[in-house]
Design an enzyme around this catalytic site. Sequence first.
Site, PDB file in Angstrom:
ATOM      1  N   TYR A  52       0.821  -1.213   0.000  1.00 24.26           N
ATOM      2  CA  TYR A  52       0.000   0.000   0.000  1.00 24.26           C
ATOM      3  C   TYR A  52       0.856   1.265   0.000  1.00 24.26           C
ATOM      4  CZ  TYR A  52      -4.723  -1.822   0.748  1.00 24.26           C
ATOM      5  OH  TYR A  52      -5.948  -2.419   0.593  1.00 24.26           O
ATOM      6  N   ASP A 107     -12.204  -9.167   4.067  1.00 26.71           N
ATOM      7  CA  ASP A 107     -13.491  -9.091   3.349  1.00 26.71           C
ATOM      8  C   ASP A 107     -14.107 -10.480   3.241  1.00 26.71           C
ATOM      9  OD1 ASP A 107     -13.588  -6.379   2.932  1.00 26.71           O
ATOM     10  OD2 ASP A 107     -13.945  -6.535   0.767  1.00 26.71           O
ATOM     11  N   LYS A 126       3.109 -15.225   1.667  1.00 24.30           N
ATOM     12  CA  LYS A 126       3.415 -16.066   0.497  1.00 24.30           C
ATOM     13  C   LYS A 126       4.924 -16.282   0.468  1.00 24.30           C
ATOM     14  CE  LYS A 126       1.330 -17.052  -2.927  1.00 24.30           C
ATOM     15  NZ  LYS A 126       0.961 -18.437  -3.344  1.00 24.30           N
TER      16      LYS A 126
END
Length: 369
Positions: A142, A253, A192
């Site tokens: 971000y 989400d 990951k």
Amino acid sequence: MTIPGLLILPGDGIGPEVMAEVRKIIDWMGENRGLGFDVSEALVGGAAYDVHGTPLHDDTMAKAQKVDAVLLGAVGGPKYDTLDFSVKPERGLLRLRKEMDLYANLRPAQCFDAVADFSSLKKDIVAGLDLMIVRELTSGVYFGEPRGIHTEGDERVGINTQYYTEGEIARVARSAFELARKRDNRVCSMEKANVMESGILWRDVVQEVHDAEYPDTALSHMYADAGAMQLTRWPKQFDVIVTDNLFGDLLSDLAAMLTGSLGMLPSASLGAPMESGRPKALYEPVHGSAPDIAGQGKANPIACILSFAMALRYSFDQGAEADRLEQAVQAVLADGLRTADLLGQEGITPVSTSDMGDAIITKLPKVGQ
Ligand code: IPM
Ligand code: MG
């Protein structure tokens, strides 16, 4: 005693109407439970852009740094889709997170019994679900540099950088472990590490913090894609999940939706302790600005109200008041009251945003009760 300061930023879309219900509750608490707040209100997101030409005015930023807690509604909407990236509504929220250094974003995914039928999963998979995602909020892709859209040869390339320091990983890991100790004492860390160096570092640092400081907590690691799969397969296996900014955005989400309660989930974004000893903090519902239903009295105010309950607990040392407010919400749901987002069950007529707020207030005990 100084009166605690609360800055309210209703924002865009359904933000103002759900926040109006929180204002009612705050006023009610002042009158009936002797709980006073020094409340101020300001604009954020598109609403701020419309007036100031920026999604967050410097005065509002300065105010946010001073108060005991910030409560935000939602930002964004189609009206602002064509704006330059630097003044989009979301930039206002991201600036608040970054400059207040709110690195630990707590997103509970809790299934309310009354609405377990609304999950897209089978009821027995979600009933009783209560997990917490701790999302790193001030770094990662971000905010990483370099970023931007450049021209290379005869075509454009888009660049964002995943960036994490050991310190950034360690502090959010500590938040997750601390929280786990107050719950079922289990943490699953997701990254990951199979394809990203930043993921390898993430895994190492979380393990190191665990071994040195929280050996009593059960720690496991999972690749984030497998984590998404496990969240839909058997979400009750998780207690606390700690993950980076982007994976946390996606996974929270997903987790929120599978409770069937997206309109009811609050969140807290916490930073380093202030002079008062309590963390810098911003509270907001997990749902967005829902421009399609804005201004129609259809929005569910519960997520915003529960965000205020989190503020009572984490910023104002009012755990018992937070419990009472949460119980009042449970009680109206048990009575069968539903806003339009929770329809689908036969024979139920939806109540408006404002009726829902009023009903919750009727369930709050007055002083001495
Ligand atoms: C969230 C939202 C934000 C994010 C947007 C509005 C910037 O999706 O809080 O999850 O991506 O973090
Ligand atoms: Mg998101």
